[in-house]
Enzyme design. Structure first.
Site, PDB file in Angstrom:
ATOM      1  N   CYS A 151       6.329  -6.903   7.350  1.00  0.00           N
ATOM      2  CA  CYS A 151       7.450  -6.398   8.149  1.00  0.00           C
ATOM      3  C   CYS A 151       7.893  -7.505   9.084  1.00  0.00           C
ATOM      4  O   CYS A 151       7.086  -8.288   9.572  1.00  0.00           O
ATOM      5  CB  CYS A 151       7.013  -5.178   8.962  1.00  0.00           C
ATOM      6  SG  CYS A 151       8.403  -4.355   9.779  1.00  0.00           S
ATOM      7  N   CYS A 154       3.409   8.436   1.216  1.00  0.00           N
ATOM      8  CA  CYS A 154       3.943   7.473   2.180  1.00  0.00           C
ATOM      9  C   CYS A 154       4.171   6.156   1.433  1.00  0.00           C
ATOM     10  O   CYS A 154       3.239   5.589   0.872  1.00  0.00           O
ATOM     11  CB  CYS A 154       2.905   7.339   3.301  1.00  0.00           C
ATOM     12  SG  CYS A 154       3.367   6.158   4.544  1.00  0.00           S
ATOM     13  N   GLU A 206       0.815  -1.196   0.000  1.00  0.00           N
ATOM     14  CA  GLU A 206       0.000   0.000   0.000  1.00  0.00           C
ATOM     15  C   GLU A 206       0.859   1.262   0.000  1.00  0.00           C
ATOM     16  O   GLU A 206       1.948   1.285   0.581  1.00  0.00           O
ATOM     17  CB  GLU A 206      -0.908   0.005   1.235  1.00  0.00           C
ATOM     18  CG  GLU A 206      -1.781  -1.236   1.278  1.00  0.00           C
ATOM     19  CD  GLU A 206      -2.821  -1.227   2.391  1.00  0.00           C
ATOM     20  OE1 GLU A 206      -3.687  -2.091   2.359  1.00  0.00           O
ATOM     21  OE2 GLU A 206      -2.771  -0.364   3.276  1.00  0.00           O
ATOM     22  N   CYS A 223       6.473  -4.923  15.844  1.00  0.00           N
ATOM     23  CA  CYS A 223       6.090  -3.897  16.832  1.00  0.00           C
ATOM     24  C   CYS A 223       4.652  -4.183  17.272  1.00  0.00           C
ATOM     25  O   CYS A 223       3.787  -4.471  16.449  1.00  0.00           O
ATOM     26  CB  CYS A 223       6.208  -2.493  16.228  1.00  0.00           C
ATOM     27  SG  CYS A 223       7.903  -2.083  15.781  1.00  0.00           S
ATOM     28  N   CYS A 244       1.387  -2.239  15.689  1.00  0.00           N
ATOM     29  CA  CYS A 244       1.366  -1.934  14.252  1.00  0.00           C
ATOM     30  C   CYS A 244       0.663  -3.052  13.488  1.00  0.00           C
ATOM     31  O   CYS A 244       0.990  -4.226  13.667  1.00  0.00           O
ATOM     32  CB  CYS A 244       2.797  -1.774  13.742  1.00  0.00           C
ATOM     33  SG  CYS A 244       2.877  -1.449  11.978  1.00  0.00           S
ATOM     34  N   CYS A 273      -1.284   5.969   9.729  1.00  0.00           N
ATOM     35  CA  CYS A 273      -0.054   5.281  10.163  1.00  0.00           C
ATOM     36  C   CYS A 273      -0.385   3.970  10.846  1.00  0.00           C
ATOM     37  O   CYS A 273      -1.218   3.938  11.744  1.00  0.00           O
ATOM     38  CB  CYS A 273       0.672   6.076  11.234  1.00  0.00           C
ATOM     39  SG  CYS A 273       1.291   7.608  10.714  1.00  0.00           S
TER      40      CYS A 273
HETATM   41  N1  SAH Z   1       9.400   0.546  10.179  1.00  0.00           N
HETATM   42  C1  SAH Z   1       9.486   1.962  10.132  1.00  0.00           C
HETATM   43  C2  SAH Z   1       8.400   2.626   9.289  1.00  0.00           C
HETATM   44  C3  SAH Z   1       7.018   2.175   9.619  1.00  0.00           C
HETATM   45  S1  SAH Z   1       5.654   3.032  10.094  1.00  0.00           S
HETATM   46  C4  SAH Z   1       9.461   2.519  11.532  1.00  0.00           C
HETATM   47  O1  SAH Z   1       9.234   1.765  12.466  1.00  0.00           O
HETATM   48  O2  SAH Z   1       9.730   3.697  11.713  1.00  0.00           O
HETATM   49  C5  SAH Z   1       5.780   4.691  10.369  1.00  0.00           C
HETATM   50  C6  SAH Z   1       5.355   5.136  11.776  1.00  0.00           C
HETATM   51  O3  SAH Z   1       4.014   4.754  12.134  1.00  0.00           O
HETATM   52  C7  SAH Z   1       6.264   4.519  12.830  1.00  0.00           C
HETATM   53  O4  SAH Z   1       6.671   5.491  13.749  1.00  0.00           O
HETATM   54  C8  SAH Z   1       5.356   3.513  13.463  1.00  0.00           C
HETATM   55  O5  SAH Z   1       5.797   3.182  14.736  1.00  0.00           O
HETATM   56  C9  SAH Z   1       4.016   4.234  13.446  1.00  0.00           C
HETATM   57  N2  SAH Z   1       2.886   3.336  13.672  1.00  0.00           N
HETATM   58  C10 SAH Z   1       2.816   2.006  13.467  1.00  0.00           C
HETATM   59  N3  SAH Z   1       1.612   1.535  13.825  1.00  0.00           N
HETATM   60  C11 SAH Z   1       0.882   2.574  14.244  1.00  0.00           C
HETATM   61  C12 SAH Z   1      -0.463   2.726  14.680  1.00  0.00           C
HETATM   62  N4  SAH Z   1      -1.292   1.696  14.749  1.00  0.00           N
HETATM   63  N5  SAH Z   1      -0.881   3.957  15.005  1.00  0.00           N
HETATM   64  C13 SAH Z   1      -0.052   5.028  14.900  1.00  0.00           C
HETATM   65  N6  SAH Z   1       1.220   4.944  14.458  1.00  0.00           N
HETATM   66  C14 SAH Z   1       1.688   3.738  14.136  1.00  0.00           C
END
Ligand code: SAH
Length: 372
Positions: A117, A110, A97, A121, A124, A346
């Site tokens: 991934c 984005c 996406e 985390c 996420c 995000c």
């Molecule tokens: N792997 C990279 C890029 C991924 S996402 C990273 O970790 O930075 C980009 C941002 O969105 C990251 O800061 C991630 O932690 C955040 N993110 C992931 N899941 C989220 C959610 N459910 N709500 C808000 N932010 C989220």
């Protein structure tokens, strides 16, 4: 099932240096490569016949050996707030996406770097999809290429331009280092998209050796997903912290910004999870960690997804947190949630991942009850 590879060379897999080197191998002058780059990225041409300043013999040679391959549009969604989300199908059956967020004076795309991934985390939704593979350079830059075309084709979006790219889609960009760097080169290159280094941002969970390497390889902006200022909590949210804990992360960040009068800074992302990391004591810990460091903190209200196990912090909690940072002279902003009506915010990007990590099995049972 579609095959993953083609026997033709995808010209979108090369940055300028790579394309010039490739042209030498087919007995063509390097400036021909520059001409091709302009056709690809300035004019959005995907057909060799349209490259009219190339000799017919060269066009035929390219036709026979090369292709201009970008993923295929599976679905496009336009949010009530103007945000667009596109699902792109890849060869081999996965999809990824990309999201475009228009604002008054800029348009941010984005971009995804991996199919799924591998980092897991806890908050996420991409993590829940598991992991399949790295994207090729062509599949990364192809998202910019496609988004440019798609925005132009839709009467509702045709005046929108991509001014910024953030590597904040699916995946951990620094775990796909080589392909990422080539795609970043194309974003910055005048023969590519010509974006300034301040407008191209790589977001990482903190893959420390790759952060040092990135600094040497290409000049872009860096965002670090921090989410907690103590190791115990951060390891729970971002398991990579067990390998690269906060102290080492901050040393690496220090190297990134450098010493002396260089004007580099880092953006620290901090997702706001209700009752988990959003209390005044967490804000005070963050102040202690970041005081004096050249940075900005971006508070991201948690974007929910089914069975996430977390709730978004209240506006009051976010505001209180923000005030503690601000009072202590830490520049902080709160990211406005965009596109959540179409699951484009995000952490809501999921795509279609043929998981090879078997992680999805772990989440078949809800972690904290059905309703979260
Ligand atoms: N792997 C990279 C890029 C991924 S996402 C990273 O970790 O930075 C980009 C941002 O969105 C990251 O800061 C991630 O932690 C955040 N993110 C992931 N899941 C989220 C959610 N459910 N709500 C808000 N932010 C989220």
């Amino acid at each position: 099932m579609a095959s993953l590879t083609s026997d033709k060379v995808n010209l979108l897999d090369f940055d300028r240096a790579g394309l010039r080197a490739f042209f030498e191998t087919i007995d063509e002058k390097p400036f021909r490569a520059d001409q091709v780059l302009k056709w690809l990225y300035h004019h959005g041409v995907s057909d060799f016949d349209q490259m009219t300043n190339l000799a017919v013999t060269l066009r035929e040679k390219l036709q026979a050996n090369c292709e201009i391959y970008v993923p295929e549009l599976e679905h496009g969604h336009l949010s009530n707030d103007g945000t667009s989300k596109w699902i792109f199908r890849l060869r081999g059956g996965n999809s990824i996406e990309a999201v475009f967020i228009p604002e008054k004076n800029r348009g941010t795309l984005c971009v995804s770097s991996q199919v799924g991934c591998a980092l897991d985390c806890s908050f996420c939704s991409t993590a829940r999809q598991g992991f399949n593979r790295n994207l090729s350079t062509g599949e990364i830059i192809g998202q910019v290429w496609l988004a440019t075309q798609l925005l132009g084709q839709n009467p509702a979006t045709k005046h929108h331009r991509i001014t910024n790219v953030v590597m904040m889609g699916m995946g951990e960009p620094l775990l796909n280092f080589n392909n990422l760097v080539k795609a970043l080169n194309l974003m910055l290159d005048d023969l590519g998209y010509g974006l300034s280094k301040r407008r191209v941002t790589v977001s990482t969970s903190g893959v420390l050796p790759a952060m040092d390497k990135l600094r040497e390889a290409v000049d872009v902006s860096l965002a670090v997903s921090l989410h907690a200022a103590n190791d115990e909590l951060r390891s729970e949210l971002v398991p990579l912290n067990k390998t690269y804990p906060i102290e080492q992360l901050m040393e690496t960040c220090q190297r990134w910004v450098g010493k002396g009068d260089r004007k580099r800074h880092i953006m620290f992302e901090y997702v706001m999870l209700d009752g988990v990391n959003d209390q005044p004591q967490h804000a005070r810990e963050l102040v202690k960690l970041l005081k004096g460091f050249p940075c900005k903190v971006n508070l991201i209200p948690f974007n929910p997804f089914p069975k996430a196990g977390y709730l978004r912090s209240s506006d009051e909690a976010i505001n209180r947190f923000w005030q503690i940072l601000t009072k202590n002279k830490i520049v902080a902003t709160c990211r406005q949630t965009r596109g959540d009506d179409i699951d484009a915010a995000c952490g809501q990007l999921a795509g279609q991942v043929n998981d090879r990590s078997k992680r999805v099995l772990k989440f078949m049972k809800p972690r904290f009850g059905e309703n979260l």
